[in-house]
Design an enzyme around this catalytic site. Structure first.
Site, PDB file in Angstrom:
ATOM      1  N   GLU A   1      30.065  10.635  -8.173  1.00  0.00           N
ATOM      2  CA  GLU A   1      31.016  11.250  -7.241  1.00  0.00           C
ATOM      3  C   GLU A   1      32.251  11.778  -7.962  1.00  0.00           C
ATOM      4  O   GLU A   1      33.223  12.165  -7.321  1.00  0.00           O
ATOM      5  CB  GLU A   1      31.393  10.282  -6.107  1.00  0.00           C
ATOM      6  CG  GLU A   1      31.906   8.945  -6.534  1.00  0.00           C
ATOM      7  CD  GLU A   1      32.204   8.006  -5.366  1.00  0.00           C
ATOM      8  OE1 GLU A   1      32.296   8.465  -4.220  1.00  0.00           O
ATOM      9  OE2 GLU A   1      32.345   6.800  -5.624  1.00  0.00           O
TER      10      GLU A   1
ATOM     11  N   CYS B   1      24.135  10.099  -0.916  1.00  0.00           N
ATOM     12  CA  CYS B   1      24.607   9.285   0.210  1.00  0.00           C
ATOM     13  C   CYS B   1      25.872   9.856   0.838  1.00  0.00           C
ATOM     14  O   CYS B   1      26.405   9.310   1.784  1.00  0.00           O
ATOM     15  CB  CYS B   1      24.812   7.827  -0.203  1.00  0.00           C
ATOM     16  SG  CYS B   1      26.042   7.620  -1.484  1.00  0.00           S
TER      17      CYS B   1
ATOM     18  N   HIS C   1      37.189   9.101   6.460  1.00  0.00           N
ATOM     19  CA  HIS C   1      36.282   8.003   6.786  1.00  0.00           C
ATOM     20  C   HIS C   1      36.222   7.732   8.286  1.00  0.00           C
ATOM     21  O   HIS C   1      35.229   7.223   8.780  1.00  0.00           O
ATOM     22  CB  HIS C   1      36.658   6.749   6.002  1.00  0.00           C
ATOM     23  CG  HIS C   1      36.196   6.842   4.589  1.00  0.00           C
ATOM     24  ND1 HIS C   1      36.999   7.310   3.590  1.00  0.00           N
ATOM     25  CD2 HIS C   1      34.980   6.602   4.035  1.00  0.00           C
ATOM     26  CE1 HIS C   1      36.308   7.340   2.472  1.00  0.00           C
ATOM     27  NE2 HIS C   1      35.087   6.912   2.706  1.00  0.00           N
TER      28      HIS C   1
ATOM     29  N   ASP D   1      33.282  12.741  -2.148  1.00  0.00           N
ATOM     30  CA  ASP D   1      34.277  12.719  -3.219  1.00  0.00           C
ATOM     31  C   ASP D   1      33.955  13.752  -4.292  1.00  0.00           C
ATOM     32  O   ASP D   1      34.869  14.341  -4.868  1.00  0.00           O
ATOM     33  CB  ASP D   1      34.368  11.313  -3.837  1.00  0.00           C
ATOM     34  CG  ASP D   1      35.262  10.423  -3.011  1.00  0.00           C
ATOM     35  OD1 ASP D   1      36.325  10.898  -2.565  1.00  0.00           O
ATOM     36  OD2 ASP D   1      34.899   9.253  -2.774  1.00  0.00           O
TER      37      ASP D   1
END
Ligand code: PEP
Ligand code: MG
Length: 539
Positions: free
Chosen positions: A429, A500, A188, A453
């Site tokens: 995901e 996304c 992240h 993910d």
């Protein structure tokens, strides 16, 4: 001049001064001082510095999240003037003849213990505040203050590694680039760098201690290289590259306001991913058609306690108002794995990516979930909101979520608090959600594929493990087939599907996505215009 290669996270170039973020050692040592009076004066000077920092943080927070949420920094400033606190520190310094860091740490422990044991909830919450200001003072006193956001000149941040909570607290306007020794391209922190449009190199093999604070550096995200103390020739080359990048960016700006349609007229919606209210500037600057993913968990990071319903409401409202009727998809809390906040008390897990995270926390600690849902529904009046749920693996979870949403709606109805009917969708995901996407599509309004993910769980590769970056292949045929399965199943039920995860911004696949019938791509703001160009060139 020292040159190191690493993995590039964002392909820009930066030239500037370095700020080394040394890892702070939280343990405070007790040492004797010769002149306790001078030591107390050092403490007073640290208080002044802390107040200045807090004032800057207050002003920044007022601008970004509003007065109510910023008030905490005012409270912290006032606490630095608290007589009992100051007298306790002074007493320890002069009475025991010891260093200010130690006196502050002891005072912090004593005061926070007293606050924590009080019955009054407000006073209890002050325990965390005392710790927070004391930690700030200790960092200033010991010279380990990272000063995140405190410098006037934008800098290149050089660190061993950065956590999402450290990154999210940084003043983005003051960062030219990131360079880290560790870190995976799918973390992240890397995603945040992309979101902020700043060059970033990770996995560069140097010793942090060998890098001097304030030295000049070039971060070349195109080559994947960092140069410390560059010579004149390298500086000139970097300046030329920066000018070229700016030129390219200017050309892309001509696409602002233009449609995102292929030559044959198929529209693919191009939205942006954001982490915080402050990212809205990038969204507007790059002309995204909406927000396809707001990672709401970033509101929970880098703080001492849960954001209140009001704080969340203000943040969501601001995003919705700013987007002025364009679609805004806010994902509910996806905390856990690498996104950690101590106050959740999640504990250590052997396999955090497969652990207690995201919707699993929300479905078991329903009060946390309900607070967020209330804030979201209240904010729905101010724009075009959709809510999205992360890490779904079953229809039962979706049903349980709807039960909780309905309870919250009922409570709002009873209090006559208005809200709009919002679209509710899920992240695809997990491989499980792909395999049952035919069923899931019957229950939800949309799918958004979280390829970060999905790749991790399908390929059995921890996205945080930098040793596996070479194996993490989001172009893997398995991922592409899964995308096709989910897209077909969404469309069979008349639902739309977006992407996304970071793969959505991969220009090599844009045409494939168009051919699969992907309806929306949500990408870091800086990728909106480059992708618009690609989509407009598709036959
Ligand atoms: C994803 O998993 O692709 C995603 C968009 O969510 P995050 O990266 O926040 O886990
Ligand atoms: Mg995810």
């Amino acid at each position: 001049m020292e040159k190191y290669s690493g993995k590039s996270v964002y392909k820009g170039v930066a030239l500037g001064r370095v700020m080394v973020l040394a890892k702070t050692d939280d343990s405070v040592k007790r040492t004797r001082v010769a002149d306790p009076e001078a030591e107390f004066a050092r403490f007073e000077a640290a208080c002044d510095t802390a107040k200045e920092q807090l004032q800057k943080l207050y002003e920044k927070a007022v601008a970004e999240v509003g007065e109510a949420s910023a008030a905490i920094f005012e409270v912290h400033q006032m606490m630095l003037e608290d007589e009992d606190y100051i007298e306790s520190v002074q007493g320890i310094i002069t009475g025991e003849g010891v260093n200010a860091e130690y006196a502050v740490a002891v005072t912090s422990d004593n005061f926070s213990e007293i606050f924590a044991s009080m019955d009054d909830d407000y006073m209890k919450a002050r325990a965390a505040d005392v710790k927070d200001i004391s930690n700030r003072l200790v960092r200033i006193l010991s010279g380990t203050d990272t000063g995140t956001g405190m410098t006037d000149e934008p800098v290149i941040i050089v660190a061993d590694d950065l956590t999402p909570s450290e990154t999210v607290q940084m003043d983005k306007d003051k960062i030219l680039a990131f360079v880290t020794i560790h870190g995976s391209t799918n973390s992240h922190t890397a995603i945040l760098a992309r979101m902020m449009n700043i060059p970033a190199i990770i996995g560069a093999p140097f010793e942090l201690e060998s890098i001097e604070n304030n030295c000049m550096a070039i971060v070349d995200g195109i080559k994947g290289e960092v140069i410390f103390d560059p010579d004149e020739k390298a500086v000139q080359e970097a300046k030329t590259k920066i000018a070229k990048e700016e030129e390219k960016h200017k050309l892309l700006l001509e696409l602002k306001g233009k449609e995102t349609k292929t030559k044959s007229g198929k529209e693919i919606k191009l939205y942006a991913n954001i982490g915080n209210v402050s990212d809205l500037a990038y969204v507007l600057e790059n002309d995204a058609g909406g927000i396809g993913l707001m990672r709401s968990e970033f509101l929970y990071l880098g703080r001492e306690d849960f954001p209140t319903e009001e704080e969340q409401f203000q943040a969501y409202k601001k995003v919705l108002q700013t987007m002025a009727g364009k679609k805004v998809i806010i994902r509910t809390l996806d905390i856990g794995a690498d996104k950690k906040a101590d106050y959740f008390n999640l504990g250590e897990e052997d396999n955090p990516a497969l652990g207690y995270r995201a919707i699993r926390i929300c479905l078991t600690q329903t009060e946390i979930f309900k607070t967020q849902l209330r804030a979201l529904l209240r904010a729905s009046n101010y724009g075009n909101l959709s809510i999205m749920y992360p890490m779904i693996i079953s229809v039962e979870e979706v049903k349980k979520i709807y039960e909780i949403v309905n309870e919250v709606k009922q409570e709002l109805d009873e209090k006559k608090i208005p809200y709009k009917d919002v679209e509710q969708g899920i992240m695809i995901e997990t491989p499980a959600s792909v395999m049952i996407s035919d069923e899931l599509a019957k229950y939800v309004d949309f799918f958004s594929v979280g390829t970060n993910d999905l790749t991790q769980y399908t390929l059995a590769i921890d996205r945080q493990n930098e040793k596996l970056d070479a194996f993490y292949n989001p172009h893997h045929e398995a991922i592409l087939r899964m995308l096709r399965i989910a897209a077909d199943n969404a469309h069979k039920e008349g639902k739309w599907i977006g992407i996304c995860g970071e793969l959505g911004a991969d220009p090599e696949l844009t045409e494939t996505f168009a051919e699969m019938g992907i309806d929306e791509l949500s990408v870091s703001p800086s990728m909106v215009l480059p992708l618009r160009k690609i989509i407009r060139d598709i036959p």
